[in-house]
Design an enzyme around this catalytic site. Structure first.
Site, PDB file in Angstrom:
ATOM      1  N   GLY A  61      37.145  32.357  30.876  1.00  0.00           N
ATOM      2  CA  GLY A  61      38.749  31.377  30.847  1.00  0.00           C
ATOM      3  C   GLY A  61      39.632  31.673  31.226  1.00  0.00           C
ATOM      4  N   ALA A  62      40.860  31.418  30.719  1.00  0.00           N
ATOM      5  CA  ALA A  62      42.630  31.275  30.875  1.00  0.00           C
ATOM      6  C   ALA A  62      42.642  31.101  32.210  1.00  0.00           C
ATOM      7  CB  ALA A  62      43.280  32.786  30.147  1.00  0.00           C
TER       8      ALA A  62
ATOM      9  N   HIS B 162      40.584  33.529  39.991  1.00  0.00           N
ATOM     10  CA  HIS B 162      39.236  32.308  39.254  1.00  0.00           C
ATOM     11  C   HIS B 162      38.912  31.193  40.232  1.00  0.00           C
ATOM     12  CE1 HIS B 162      40.741  33.759  35.778  1.00  0.00           C
ATOM     13  NE2 HIS B 162      39.479  34.910  35.812  1.00  0.00           N
TER      14      HIS B 162
ATOM     15  N   GLY C  95      35.342  39.415  41.254  1.00  0.00           N
ATOM     16  CA  GLY C  95      37.076  39.793  41.421  1.00  0.00           C
ATOM     17  C   GLY C  95      36.894  41.135  41.271  1.00  0.00           C
TER      18      GLY C  95
ATOM     19  N   LYS D 129      39.332  42.887  41.272  1.00  0.00           N
ATOM     20  CA  LYS D 129      39.823  43.834  40.368  1.00  0.00           C
ATOM     21  C   LYS D 129      39.664  44.862  39.550  1.00  0.00           C
ATOM     22  CE  LYS D 129      42.691  40.844  37.328  1.00  0.00           C
ATOM     23  NZ  LYS D 129      41.918  42.282  35.745  1.00  0.00           N
TER      24      LYS D 129
ATOM     25  N   SER E  96      44.230  37.791  33.213  1.00  0.00           N
ATOM     26  CA  SER E  96      44.922  36.411  32.513  1.00  0.00           C
ATOM     27  C   SER E  96      45.550  37.287  31.572  1.00  0.00           C
ATOM     28  CB  SER E  96      43.457  35.979  31.350  1.00  0.00           C
ATOM     29  OG  SER E  96      42.470  35.208  32.449  1.00  0.00           O
TER      30      SER E  96
END
Length: 285
Positions: free
Chosen positions: A31-32, A37, A147, A149, A186
């Protein structure tokens, strides 16, 4: 977009997708949500007719002194973002649904999880591997997107899928960045204005080090300059700045195969991670 919280309803919805002959893509999240995303959702739509996103803040991947209770939760806003992006289904189980009473299984992936974040966050990747295995079994996607990252996490999942013959295509999607170069995360929400400005030193330090390494300069010296840049910007502690093989995550001191320059450091209340690819063709002979 359907929002589903119980496994029985999830099974029924997925059966309907498959009865129509549709491929399913999975985008697991906590989430966030942000544009990073959404890039995963867009890539999923290119690879499957139905994209399923999950939102689950997984307690098993947080350490005792980490930010589980404070991790940003905003499901209504996240659901609107997913709906607008064309996501077909949001799987948002409660902790009790994911880990019912008596749950006592742990998935541990060796090798690629051993150091870097594995050393800084003991048990973290066991929690990641366990919850991702559950998501794969619950949703049975054809393809799952993560991702780059979180590059070590991606390596752990790839290793797990290969070792356990899970049979799901794993796709890494390039890191999405803000206009100032900071990787979208996030946890960027934890930064105040001054910290947000200072945090730009991380992509700058990695970029300078990657360019130096690609030009054939000494890896150790390039990394020390990157660490010094982070320290001057106020990052403390600096958990690591390392050059690693892109597949095995073994330490390397020259680029003869695809490599990754990875960093993790804390500024204010946020622990930030980032990485850059360095291709062997770009390295000096």
């Amino acid at each position: 977009m359907q929002i589903i919280r119980q496994k029985k309803a999830l099974d029924e919805a997925l059966a309907a997708f498959r009865s129509e002959g549709h491929r399913v893509a999975l985008v697991p999240t906590m989430g966030a949500l942000h544009d990073g995303h959404m890039a995963l959702i867009e890539e999923g739509k290119l690879r499957a007719q139905r994209v399923v996103a999950s939102i689950f803040v997984n307690p098993k991947q947080f350490g005792a002194n980490e930010d589980l209770s404070g991790y940003p939760r905003r499901e209504m806003k996240d659901a609107e973002m997913l709906r607008a992006a064309g996501c077909a289904l949001l799987w948002a189980p409660a902790v009790e649904e994911m880990y019912p009473e008596g749950f006592d299984t742990n998935i541990s992936v060796g090798g690629v999880s051993a150091d870097l974040d594995g050393a800084s966050r003991p048990g973290h990747f066991d929690g990641v591997a366990t919850v991702v295995t559950k998501l794969f079994n619950q949703i049975r996607p054809d393809v799952a997107l993560f991702g780059e990252k979180d590059f070590q996490q991606l390596a752990v999942i790839r290793r797990m899928v290969t070792d356990l013959d899970i049979g799901i295509e794993i796709v890494g999607v390039p890191t999405q960045r803000d206009v100032d170069g900071l990787a979208l995360s996030s946890r960027n929400a934890y930064l105040d204005d001054a910290e947000r400005l200072a945090a730009r030193a991380m992509p700058r330090a990695l970029g300078e080090a990657a360019a130096a390494i690609a030009a054939g300069h000494d890896v150790g010296e390039a990394i020390e300059r990157a660490r010094a840049t982070l320290a001057r910007a106020g990052f403390d502690p600096i958990d690591y700045v390392e050059l690693r093989d892109a597949e095995t995550l073994a330490p390397v001191d020259r680029v003869e195969r695809p490599a990754r320059l990875l960093a993790a450091a804390r500024i204010g209340a946020a622990r930030l991670i980032d990485n850059l690819a360095i291709a062997p063709a770009a390295a000096a002979e």
